[in-house]
Design a protein around this motif. Structure first.
Motif, PDB file in Angstrom:
ATOM      1  N   GLY A   1     -10.025  99.801 -23.704  1.00  0.00           N
ATOM      2  CA  GLY A   1      -9.812  98.680 -22.810  1.00  0.00           C
ATOM      3  C   GLY A   1      -9.806  98.999 -21.332  1.00  0.00           C
ATOM      4  N   GLN A   2      -9.994 100.265 -20.966  1.00  0.00           N
ATOM      5  CA  GLN A   2      -9.977 100.657 -19.562  1.00  0.00           C
ATOM      6  C   GLN A   2     -11.265 101.368 -19.187  1.00  0.00           C
ATOM      7  N   LEU A   3     -11.591 101.367 -17.893  1.00  0.00           N
ATOM      8  CA  LEU A   3     -12.722 102.151 -17.403  1.00  0.00           C
ATOM      9  C   LEU A   3     -12.288 103.596 -17.238  1.00  0.00           C
ATOM     10  N   ALA A   4     -12.974 104.490 -17.961  1.00  0.00           N
ATOM     11  CA  ALA A   4     -12.704 105.916 -17.811  1.00  0.00           C
ATOM     12  C   ALA A   4     -13.540 106.498 -16.685  1.00  0.00           C
ATOM     13  N   GLU A   5     -14.774 106.010 -16.566  1.00  0.00           N
ATOM     14  CA  GLU A   5     -15.688 106.546 -15.550  1.00  0.00           C
ATOM     15  C   GLU A   5     -16.751 105.506 -15.252  1.00  0.00           C
ATOM     16  N   VAL A   6     -17.225 105.458 -14.016  1.00  0.00           N
ATOM     17  CA  VAL A   6     -18.278 104.536 -13.628  1.00  0.00           C
ATOM     18  C   VAL A   6     -19.032 105.132 -12.458  1.00  0.00           C
ATOM     19  N   GLY A   7     -20.334 104.882 -12.407  1.00  0.00           N
ATOM     20  CA  GLY A   7     -21.129 105.406 -11.303  1.00  0.00           C
ATOM     21  C   GLY A   7     -22.605 105.387 -11.616  1.00  0.00           C
ATOM     22  N   PRO A   8     -23.431 105.922 -10.707  1.00  0.00           N
ATOM     23  CA  PRO A   8     -24.868 106.007 -10.967  1.00  0.00           C
ATOM     24  C   PRO A   8     -25.141 106.787 -12.248  1.00  0.00           C
ATOM     25  N   ALA A   9     -26.119 106.342 -13.006  1.00  0.00           N
ATOM     26  CA  ALA A   9     -26.400 106.944 -14.307  1.00  0.00           C
ATOM     27  C   ALA A   9     -26.648 108.448 -14.210  1.00  0.00           C
TER      28      ALA A   9
ATOM     29  N   LEU B   1     -14.534 114.733 -31.303  1.00  0.00           N
ATOM     30  CA  LEU B   1     -13.178 114.715 -30.767  1.00  0.00           C
ATOM     31  C   LEU B   1     -12.176 114.865 -31.905  1.00  0.00           C
ATOM     32  N   LYS B   2     -11.104 115.592 -31.667  1.00  0.00           N
ATOM     33  CA  LYS B   2     -10.060 115.744 -32.662  1.00  0.00           C
ATOM     34  C   LYS B   2      -9.110 114.551 -32.585  1.00  0.00           C
ATOM     35  N   GLY B   3      -8.567 114.208 -33.733  1.00  0.00           N
ATOM     36  CA  GLY B   3      -7.593 113.132 -33.766  1.00  0.00           C
ATOM     37  C   GLY B   3      -8.220 111.762 -33.913  1.00  0.00           C
ATOM     38  N   GLU B   4      -7.367 110.777 -34.159  1.00  0.00           N
ATOM     39  CA  GLU B   4      -7.796 109.393 -34.340  1.00  0.00           C
ATOM     40  C   GLU B   4      -7.609 108.612 -33.045  1.00  0.00           C
ATOM     41  N   PRO B   5      -8.514 107.655 -32.760  1.00  0.00           N
ATOM     42  CA  PRO B   5      -8.323 106.808 -31.575  1.00  0.00           C
ATOM     43  C   PRO B   5      -7.010 106.044 -31.668  1.00  0.00           C
ATOM     44  N   PRO B   6      -6.260 105.950 -30.582  1.00  0.00           N
ATOM     45  CA  PRO B   6      -5.004 105.186 -30.608  1.00  0.00           C
ATOM     46  C   PRO B   6      -5.268 103.706 -30.849  1.00  0.00           C
ATOM     47  N   SER B   7      -4.238 103.006 -31.297  1.00  0.00           N
ATOM     48  CA  SER B   7      -4.355 101.572 -31.544  1.00  0.00           C
ATOM     49  C   SER B   7      -4.169 100.799 -30.251  1.00  0.00           C
ATOM     50  N   PRO B   8      -5.021  99.785 -30.003  1.00  0.00           N
ATOM     51  CA  PRO B   8      -4.823  98.940 -28.815  1.00  0.00           C
ATOM     52  C   PRO B   8      -3.548  98.104 -28.903  1.00  0.00           C
TER      53      PRO B   8
ATOM     54  N   CYS C   1      -2.015 108.096 -19.452  1.00  0.00           N
ATOM     55  CA  CYS C   1      -3.444 108.093 -19.767  1.00  0.00           C
ATOM     56  C   CYS C   1      -3.644 107.789 -21.248  1.00  0.00           C
ATOM     57  N   ARG C   2      -4.456 106.788 -21.561  1.00  0.00           N
ATOM     58  CA  ARG C   2      -4.658 106.392 -22.951  1.00  0.00           C
ATOM     59  C   ARG C   2      -5.509 107.381 -23.736  1.00  0.00           C
ATOM     60  N   PHE C   3      -6.141 108.306 -23.043  1.00  0.00           N
ATOM     61  CA  PHE C   3      -6.965 109.300 -23.730  1.00  0.00           C
ATOM     62  C   PHE C   3      -6.201 110.595 -23.981  1.00  0.00           C
TER      63      PHE C   3
ATOM     64  N   CYS D   1      -7.162 114.427 -25.589  1.00  0.00           N
ATOM     65  CA  CYS D   1      -7.782 115.151 -24.478  1.00  0.00           C
ATOM     66  C   CYS D   1      -7.383 116.631 -24.481  1.00  0.00           C
ATOM     67  N   PRO D   2      -8.353 117.539 -24.413  1.00  0.00           N
ATOM     68  CA  PRO D   2      -8.028 118.971 -24.385  1.00  0.00           C
ATOM     69  C   PRO D   2      -7.421 119.421 -23.055  1.00  0.00           C
ATOM     70  N   ARG D   3      -7.480 118.584 -22.022  1.00  0.00           N
ATOM     71  CA  ARG D   3      -6.950 118.954 -20.713  1.00  0.00           C
ATOM     72  C   ARG D   3      -5.617 118.266 -20.395  1.00  0.00           C
ATOM     73  N   ALA D   4      -5.060 117.546 -21.365  1.00  0.00           N
ATOM     74  CA  ALA D   4      -3.846 116.761 -21.120  1.00  0.00           C
ATOM     75  C   ALA D   4      -2.667 117.648 -20.773  1.00  0.00           C
ATOM     76  N   GLN D   5      -1.876 117.189 -19.802  1.00  0.00           N
ATOM     77  CA  GLN D   5      -0.640 117.857 -19.395  1.00  0.00           C
ATOM     78  C   GLN D   5       0.477 116.821 -19.310  1.00  0.00           C
ATOM     79  N   GLU D   6       1.667 117.277 -18.943  1.00  0.00           N
ATOM     80  CA  GLU D   6       2.830 116.387 -18.933  1.00  0.00           C
ATOM     81  C   GLU D   6       2.621 115.168 -18.041  1.00  0.00           C
ATOM     82  N   LYS D   7       1.952 115.363 -16.921  1.00  0.00           N
ATOM     83  CA  LYS D   7       1.722 114.261 -15.992  1.00  0.00           C
ATOM     84  C   LYS D   7       0.940 113.130 -16.640  1.00  0.00           C
ATOM     85  N   CYS D   8       0.062 113.456 -17.563  1.00  0.00           N
ATOM     86  CA  CYS D   8      -0.785 112.454 -18.213  1.00  0.00           C
ATOM     87  C   CYS D   8       0.032 111.470 -19.046  1.00  0.00           C
TER      88      CYS D   8
END
Length: 363
Positions: free
Chosen positions: A240-248, A283-290, A297-299, A303-310
């Motif tokens: 439900g959110q934009l993760a990334e947007v820009g020129p192709a 990707l590992k794991g199941e997508p979260p439920s909306p 961060c909903r990802f 996410c392999p880069r997730a930290q406490e701040k996320c």
């Protein structure tokens, strides 16, 4: 309401601002079970004559965003500006006028075409509702539209949708969509149900119509290679959110969000340098439920880069230059991860599609 042509208006053709769409989920006995967060605070712009591709997994909110954009369903909050006018809050009469310039092509052509009507009646329907054409003028316009999408009027005018193949039915749906010379066409998985060769023909048709009629597209798909072929701008949606947007070229060539990188990594293909097969990375794991999206961060749960701040702070879109934005606390470095040429190699050659034009009436 004053109508503004797309050639006279010099701002973005379509400007979506902070759109939110939610649905109440009901349990046994009609008791409220929760809220489905289908689209959450999404914003983007589409310039005249450009194509915006929207990609993401099933359930990411792509189709819901499209329906909210054209006001099939009113969004819970947010604004949708089309040619400088806010569609949200318009009366039914005003929306009818605006929709002459906004049309949609759906995934299942047979589900969007009346099975009892003949092709000439299907294509003429928007002309009856949005123009003052007489019967003779409408028939001439219908013949012109069928020829434009590559169908012989003499053969197909009197047929019904069930007498058509999937590719032919989608061409009829496209003819109906462009009947009133719209400025914007929203394509919701418009080629997903077609075989690869017919997909290539329909993609070429979309490009031809954009060049000849000056159309703008919002092109929704889960096939990243298809979106790359058609799009000037790409928006990647996740839960439900934009993760990334820009020129192709930037989104595909050097993605900044780990989710975008994971989507690109899921595409099988050959390394353009070594010729070695590139295996999809899942990707590992199941997508979260909306219904119950993760905090922050909903990802982050995958996410392999997730930290406490996320987990405690929701990331906002950050501009990395040239309009390339990503919503990530710990974005990837600007290093090419997937060759755009390799992506193009996964699609049918345009020449192959062109060579099949002679047989398209059988497609």
């Amino acid at each position: 309401m004053t109508t503004v042509s797309s050639t006279d208006y010099d701002g973005p053709l379509l400007s979506v601002r902070n759109v939110v769409q939610e649905y109440v989920s009901q349990g046994p006995g009609g008791v409220k079970a929760g809220v489905v967060h289908a689209v959450s605070d999404v914003s983007f712009d589409l310039a005249v004559g450009q194509t915006l591709g929207i990609v993401g997994e099933t359930g990411s909110g792509k189709s819901t965003l499209a329906r909210a954009t054209i006001q099939v369903e009113k969004p819970k909050s947010g604004e949708v500006w089309f040619k400088g006018q806010n569609l949200v809050g318009m009366s039914k009469r005003e929306l009818k006028r605006a929709r002459r310039d906004i049309q949609m092509v759906y995934q299942d052509p047979f589900g969007s075409l009346n099975p009892r009507w003949r092709v000439e009646d299907v294509v003429a329907e928007p002309l009856i509702g949005h123009t003052t054409m007489g019967a003779v003028e409408r028939r001439a316009r219908v013949r012109e539209l069928l020829e434009l999408v590559g169908l012989s009027p003499d053969i197909y005018l009197r047929r019904r949708p069930l007498e058509l193949s999937g590719g032919q039915a989608q061409r009829v749906a496209i003819a109906r969509a462009i009947a009133t010379n719209p400025a914007l066409v929203v394509c919701d998985e418009a080629i997903s149900s077609l075989d690869v060769l017919i997909q290539a023909q329909i993609m070429n048709l979309f490009e031809k119509l954009r060049a000849e009629l000056g159309l703008s597209y919002v092109f929704i798909a889960h096939d990243l290679a298809t979106v790359k072929q058609l799009s000037d701008q790409v928006a990647v949606m996740h839960l439900g959110q934009l993760a990334e947007v820009g020129p192709a070229e930037f989104v595909y060539g050097s993605p900044r969000h780990p989710y975008t990188s994971a989507l690109l990594g899921s595409i099988p293909g050959l390394d353009p340098v070594t010729g070695i097969a590139r295996r999809p990375v899942t990707l590992k794991g199941e997508p979260p439920s909306p219904l119950h999206p993760p905090s922050g961060c909903r990802f982050r749960t995958r996410c392999p880069r997730a930290q406490e701040k996320c987990a405690v702070e929701e990331p906002k879109l950050v501009d990395f230059g040239a309009g390339h934005k990503a919503a990530c606390h710990f974005p990837l470095d600007a290093v090419p991860t997937v060759s755009v040429d390799a992506l193009r190699a996964t699609m049918p050659e345009p020449a192959l599609a062109s060579s099949a034009v002679a047989s398209r009436n059988r497609a």
